[in-house]
Design a protein around this motif. Structure first.
Motif, PDB file in Angstrom:
ATOM      1  N   HIS A  47      88.472  12.569  -8.782  1.00  0.00           N
ATOM      2  CA  HIS A  47      89.516  11.683  -8.243  1.00  0.00           C
ATOM      3  C   HIS A  47      90.835  12.460  -8.125  1.00  0.00           C
ATOM      4  CE1 HIS A  47      91.572   7.592  -8.033  1.00  0.00           C
ATOM      5  NE2 HIS A  47      92.594   8.405  -8.267  1.00  0.00           N
ATOM      6  N   GLU A  48      91.179  13.220  -9.174  1.00  0.00           N
ATOM      7  CA  GLU A  48      92.447  13.969  -9.165  1.00  0.00           C
ATOM      8  C   GLU A  48      92.380  15.139  -8.182  1.00  0.00           C
ATOM      9  OE1 GLU A  48      94.756  12.371 -10.379  1.00  0.00           O
ATOM     10  OE2 GLU A  48      93.516  11.046 -11.583  1.00  0.00           O
ATOM     11  N   LEU A  49      91.219  15.800  -8.101  1.00  0.00           N
ATOM     12  CA  LEU A  49      91.062  16.896  -7.133  1.00  0.00           C
ATOM     13  C   LEU A  49      91.314  16.366  -5.715  1.00  0.00           C
ATOM     14  CD1 LEU A  49      90.088  19.923  -6.750  1.00  0.00           C
ATOM     15  CD2 LEU A  49      87.937  18.899  -6.040  1.00  0.00           C
ATOM     16  N   ASP A  50      90.796  15.192  -5.422  1.00  0.00           N
ATOM     17  CA  ASP A  50      91.047  14.572  -4.119  1.00  0.00           C
ATOM     18  C   ASP A  50      92.552  14.457  -3.853  1.00  0.00           C
ATOM     19  OD1 ASP A  50      88.444  14.251  -3.261  1.00  0.00           O
ATOM     20  OD2 ASP A  50      88.332  12.097  -3.668  1.00  0.00           O
ATOM     21  N   HIS A  51      93.303  13.982  -4.862  1.00  0.00           N
ATOM     22  CA  HIS A  51      94.764  13.857  -4.684  1.00  0.00           C
ATOM     23  C   HIS A  51      95.380  15.189  -4.259  1.00  0.00           C
ATOM     24  CE1 HIS A  51      95.959   9.825  -5.862  1.00  0.00           C
ATOM     25  NE2 HIS A  51      95.250   9.865  -6.967  1.00  0.00           N
ATOM     26  N   PHE A  57      91.429   7.388  -3.022  1.00  0.00           N
ATOM     27  CA  PHE A  57      90.147   6.720  -3.303  1.00  0.00           C
ATOM     28  C   PHE A  57      89.806   5.650  -2.271  1.00  0.00           C
ATOM     29  CE2 PHE A  57      90.672   2.872  -6.378  1.00  0.00           C
ATOM     30  CZ  PHE A  57      91.910   2.540  -5.835  1.00  0.00           C
ATOM     31  N   ILE A  58      90.822   5.142  -1.558  1.00  0.00           N
ATOM     32  CA  ILE A  58      90.513   4.179  -0.484  1.00  0.00           C
ATOM     33  C   ILE A  58      89.703   4.853   0.634  1.00  0.00           C
ATOM     34  CG2 ILE A  58      92.427   2.583  -0.888  1.00  0.00           C
ATOM     35  CD1 ILE A  58      93.936   3.991   1.405  1.00  0.00           C
ATOM     36  N   ASP A  59      89.836   6.179   0.763  1.00  0.00           N
ATOM     37  CA  ASP A  59      89.067   6.917   1.784  1.00  0.00           C
ATOM     38  C   ASP A  59      87.586   6.980   1.413  1.00  0.00           C
ATOM     39  OD1 ASP A  59      91.614   7.439   2.697  1.00  0.00           O
ATOM     40  OD2 ASP A  59      91.681   9.470   1.869  1.00  0.00           O
TER      41      ASP A  59
END
Ligand code: ZN
Length: 192
Positions: free
Chosen positions: A149-153, A159-161
């Protein structure tokens, strides 16, 4: 120092993070402030973008979550998750290790919005700690979810993606309202 957590609608959340070339005292202080901010907000993870800075750094602390267990292996040895928390990760690289699993996620930039998100259940992680030393570990469960989740940021992904299209449709109204509120707040801040 507790920093302000930016909400969805703030453009910095969509900015990919720049690599941290040198871990200076200033970066260390920033990471410590992020840990303090994460604890104050009762979150299990926080990315630099969420406090307004697009660099590749996030912090985690999954110690206090008892109902969603985490696993950790360092150098092939099973390790107590609590012994490495809170954790600062800089310039992380993450490799999936097994099949995806679905679990409930929230995000400090999306107050009161939760959704089932599917991600690999275990991952291998490499990066730097707050001293600029290389760290490597394998993790599973909540810790693996939080890392991803944090890597995505750090890549400007939210997370909506990753929600199913049904879920996304069901909460689109809430997401739009949050974005509108954030934009209004940002416009007000600029006008002052
Ligand atoms: Zn988040």
């Amino acid at each position: 120092m507790v920093l302000e957590v930016v909400k969805y609608g703030h453009p910095v959340l969509r900015q990919p993070g720049a690599r941290v070339e040198v871990v200076t005292d200033e970066v260390r202080k920033f990471a410590a402030d992020m840990v303090e901010t994460m604890h104050a907000a009762e979150g299990v993870g926080l990315a630099a973008q969420q406090v307004g800075r697009a660099i590749q750094l996030f912090v985690l602390d999954v110690r206090d979550v008892k109902d969603r267990p985490s696993t950790l292996e360092i150098g092939g040895q099973t390790t107590d998750v609590g012994s490495v928390m809170p954790m600062v990760l800089i310039n992380p690289e993450v490799t999936p290790l097994n099949e995806p699993a679905t679990g409930l996620e929230g995000c400090l930039s999306f107050p009161e919005i939760y959704a089932e998100i599917t991600r690999p259940e275990a991952v291998e992680v490499r990066g730097w700690n707050e001293r600029g030393e290389t760290v490597a570990f394998r993790c599973g469960g909540l810790l693996a979810k939080a890392v991803q989740h944090e890597l995505d940021h750090l890549r400007g992904i939210l997370f909506i993606d990753r929600m199913t299209s049904d879920k996304r449709r069901a909460i689109q109204g809430e997401i739009d309202a949050l974005m509108a509120a954030t934009k209004t707040e940002l416009a007000g801040a600029k006008a002052r």
